[in-house]
Scaffold this active site. Structure first.
Site, short mmCIF file in Angstrom:
data_model
loop_
_atom_site.label_atom_id
_atom_site.label_comp_id
_atom_site.label_asym_id
_atom_site.label_seq_id
_atom_site.Cartn_x
_atom_site.Cartn_y
_atom_site.Cartn_z
N GLU A 27 0.86 -1.19 0.00
CA GLU A 27 0.00 0.00 0.00
C GLU A 27 0.89 1.24 0.00
OE1 GLU A 27 -2.94 0.07 3.10
OE2 GLU A 27 -3.72 2.02 2.47
N ASN A 72 -6.71 1.42 2.53
CA ASN A 72 -7.46 2.66 2.70
C ASN A 72 -7.01 3.73 1.70
OD1 ASN A 72 -8.67 1.40 4.89
ND2 ASN A 72 -7.35 2.39 6.41
N ASN A 172 -12.05 -1.04 -1.27
CA ASN A 172 -11.40 -1.57 -0.07
C ASN A 172 -12.24 -1.27 1.17
OD1 ASN A 172 -8.94 -2.55 1.51
ND2 ASN A 172 -9.21 -0.49 2.37
N GLU A 173 -12.52 -2.30 1.96
CA GLU A 173 -13.16 -2.14 3.29
C GLU A 173 -14.27 -1.09 3.27
OE1 GLU A 173 -10.17 -1.66 6.38
OE2 GLU A 173 -9.57 -3.75 6.18
N GLU A 292 -6.28 -9.35 3.30
CA GLU A 292 -5.47 -8.70 4.34
C GLU A 292 -5.49 -9.61 5.56
OE1 GLU A 292 -5.92 -4.53 5.31
OE2 GLU A 292 -6.56 -4.08 3.25
N GLN A 353 1.41 -6.25 5.66
CA GLN A 353 1.79 -5.89 4.32
C GLN A 353 3.18 -6.47 4.06
OE1 GLN A 353 0.84 -1.84 3.27
NE2 GLN A 353 -1.10 -1.86 4.39
O1 AHR Z 1 -3.12 -2.69 6.26
C1 AHR Z 1 -3.40 -1.49 6.89
C2 AHR Z 1 -4.84 -1.06 6.69
O2 AHR Z 1 -5.67 -1.99 7.31
C3 AHR Z 1 -5.34 -1.03 5.27
O3 AHR Z 1 -5.07 0.17 4.63
C4 AHR Z 1 -6.82 -1.19 5.45
O4 AHR Z 1 -7.43 -1.82 4.34
C5 AHR Z 1 -6.96 -1.99 6.72
O5 AHR Z 1 -7.85 -1.41 7.60
#
Ligand code: AHR
Length: 501
Positions: A27, A72, A172-173, A292, A353
């Site tokens: 990210e 995010n 995403n989310e 994730e 990550q």
């Molecule tokens: O991995 C960190 C954050 O965790 C990511 O940006 C988001 O998708 C999740 O809440």
């Protein structure tokens, strides 16, 4: 000493281990891209600015796919800012992480990096502040061979051939109130369906991931999946799961057993997807993209009081730089066991990550790169778990945890690649060794090829800048094979992989 007995048989299988199970995630966040994978001027950087020491570690880690560019971050991202001459790219506010995005790295540069590390791109589109039109233009830019203004733009930017990106995440989310453009399930389901239908008209080969819940503890969990899938079932291929675990209040036993939660999460989402399948009288099956997952000390991050001001937007600040312990690595090993045991329904997964940001790899600007403790269970599993996931018949003593009650003292998964069997074992007993026997009779193995793992007298030992090799892989010399039975003693709070052939 606690005991566990496993029985494995070539006829008892779960399904093929899909290589995408060993994905990662990059990210635009903190020092992940800038001062992480990309640091022009670093002694190991190539002319492209990418650090070759990091490339080598990512290759060693063995990630097969990499989700990008967020997270995010993607919910406010304009992909067009990241293409074209670098000197002309705009600097933008990154609202997700209160940073400045310089756009020095974008789609072309990231694809080039993926070619260096040998991984497949899994691209997320912005469904936070944007919608189907921008996604359409990105898919056209990336995947259409030639003949349009967008493809001519790609060629002018140095890439005649299409990128040919198969895996796409629809946002995403979107269930999370922290997400730019957060919506309820009904609204997101409609938007995701509309976007999926549109981009499939450009490229019918796409494999699409719709957003599931950000965690199993979200108040909308379960209902979110049902509603979103009712809107998108015919349009998508996978639904996402996200989960992060941490050791809370010194409760190591519960932490090591985090795989129990992951098992329940996967099984609930599978049940919900199959419920919607029944409602729709559909022959199609929706699988999971667990895109994730990791250990993340999220509660510490949330507790830090941060006051954002309108005049302070740092470039590549140090964010989410968790330093992982042996206990964290043993938990990561347990989570990999959970993923392998659901190989029939988890089609892909991304360790979140990769570098600096809750990553198995750390770097110092101008300095070295090193492996965190969590590197080891991932790299060993990504290599050893080949072929078919076997259904493990497990008979184990219980261990008591505060969060999950009594759980088997050992978590186990196994794979068979046609010639060798690999068994992945986690000892959840925090103070005592566990004696394990594995009945492998019908595989007729002749020898133990390797038995290695992670454990330490100090479960909170870490690797850091000063001691980058304090924790490493250890060999378990108790592994022995006789008459088709493997015996091994697992140290307390340990993760081990054994391969026999
Ligand atoms: O991995 C960190 C954050 O965790 C990511 O940006 C988001 O998708 C999740 O809440």
């Amino acid at each position: 000493m606690a005991r566990a007995h496993l029985t494995l048989d070539p006829a008892f299988t779960i399904g093929p281990v899909r290589r995408r199970l060993f994905g990662g995630f990059v990210e635009h966040l903190g020092r992940h891209v800038y001062d992480g994978i990309h640091e022009p001027g670093h002694p190991s950087a190539g002319p492209d600015g990418f650090r070759r020491d990091v490339v080598e570690l990512v290759k060693e880690l063995g990630v097969t796919t990499v989700r990008y560019p967020g997270g995010n971050f993607v919910s406010g991202y304009h992909w067009e800012d990241g293409v074209g001459p670098v000197a002309e790219r705009p600097r933008r506010l990154d609202l997700a992480w209160h940073s400045t995005e310089t756009n020095e790295v974008g789609l072309h540069e990231f694809q080039h990096w993926l070619e260096l590390v040998g991984s497949e791109l899994m691209l997320a589109v912005n469904l936070g502040t944007r919608g189907p039109q921008e996604a359409l233009e990105l898919v056209e830019y990336a995947n259409v061979p030639a003949g349009t203004a967008r493809t001519a733009q790609r060629a002018a930017n140095g890439r005649q051939e299409p990128f040919g990106i198969t895996m796409w995440c629809l946002g995403n989310e979107m269930d999370g109130p922290w997400q730019l453009g957060h919506r309820n399930a009904e609204d997101y389901g409609k938007l995701a369906s509309m976007t999926a239908k549109a981009i499939r008209q450009v490229d019918p080969r796409l494999e699409l991931v719709v957003c599931g819940s950000s965690s199993r503890s979200m108040p909308t969990f379960g209902e979110w999946e049902r509603v979103v899938l009712e809107h998108t079932y015919d349009d998508i291929d996978y639904i996402s799961c996200h989960a992060y675990y941490e050791e809370r209040d010194g409760d190591l036993a519960s932490f090591l057993a985090s795989g129990v939660d992951m098992d329940a999460f996967i099984e609930s989402v599978v049940a919900t997807a199959d419920h919607v399948r029944a409602l729709k009288r559909s022959d199609k099956r929706i699988d999971i993209s667990f895109d994730e997952w990791n250990v993340w000390y999220l509660s510490r991050w949330l507790e830090q009081s941060r006051t954002f001001t309108v005049d302070d937007w740092p470039v590549a600040p140090r964010l989410l730089e968790d330093v992982y312990s042996v206990a964290d690595a043993v938990t990561v090993g347990g989570l990999l066991i959970s993923l392998l045991n659901h190989a029939d329904r988890v089609a892909s997964a991304s360790l979140a990550q990769l570098v600096n940001v809750i990553g198995p790899i750390m770097t110092e600007p101008g300095g070295p790169a090193w492996r965190q403790t969590t590197f080891f269970p991932f790299s060993v599993t990504a290599r050893a778990a080949q072929g078919i996931a076997l259904r493990v018949a497990l008979d184990a003593d219980p261990v008591t945890t505060a969060v999950y009650g009594d759980v088997p003292v050992v978590a186990a998964a196994a794979t068979f690649d046609g010639s060798s069997v690999s068994v992945f074992l986690q000892n959840r007993n925090v103070t005592e060794a566990t004696s394990v026997t594995v009945d492998l009779g019908r595989f007729m193995p002749a020898r133990v090829v390797a038995a290695r793992g992670v454990w330490d007298e100090d479960v909170h030992a870490v690797n850091d800048l000063r001691h980058p090799e304090r924790v490493g892989l250890r060999s378990n010399d108790t592994a022995a094979l006789a008459d088709g039975t493997l015996t091994i003693e697992l140290p307390p709070a340990s993760w081990t992989a054994v391969t026999v052939a």
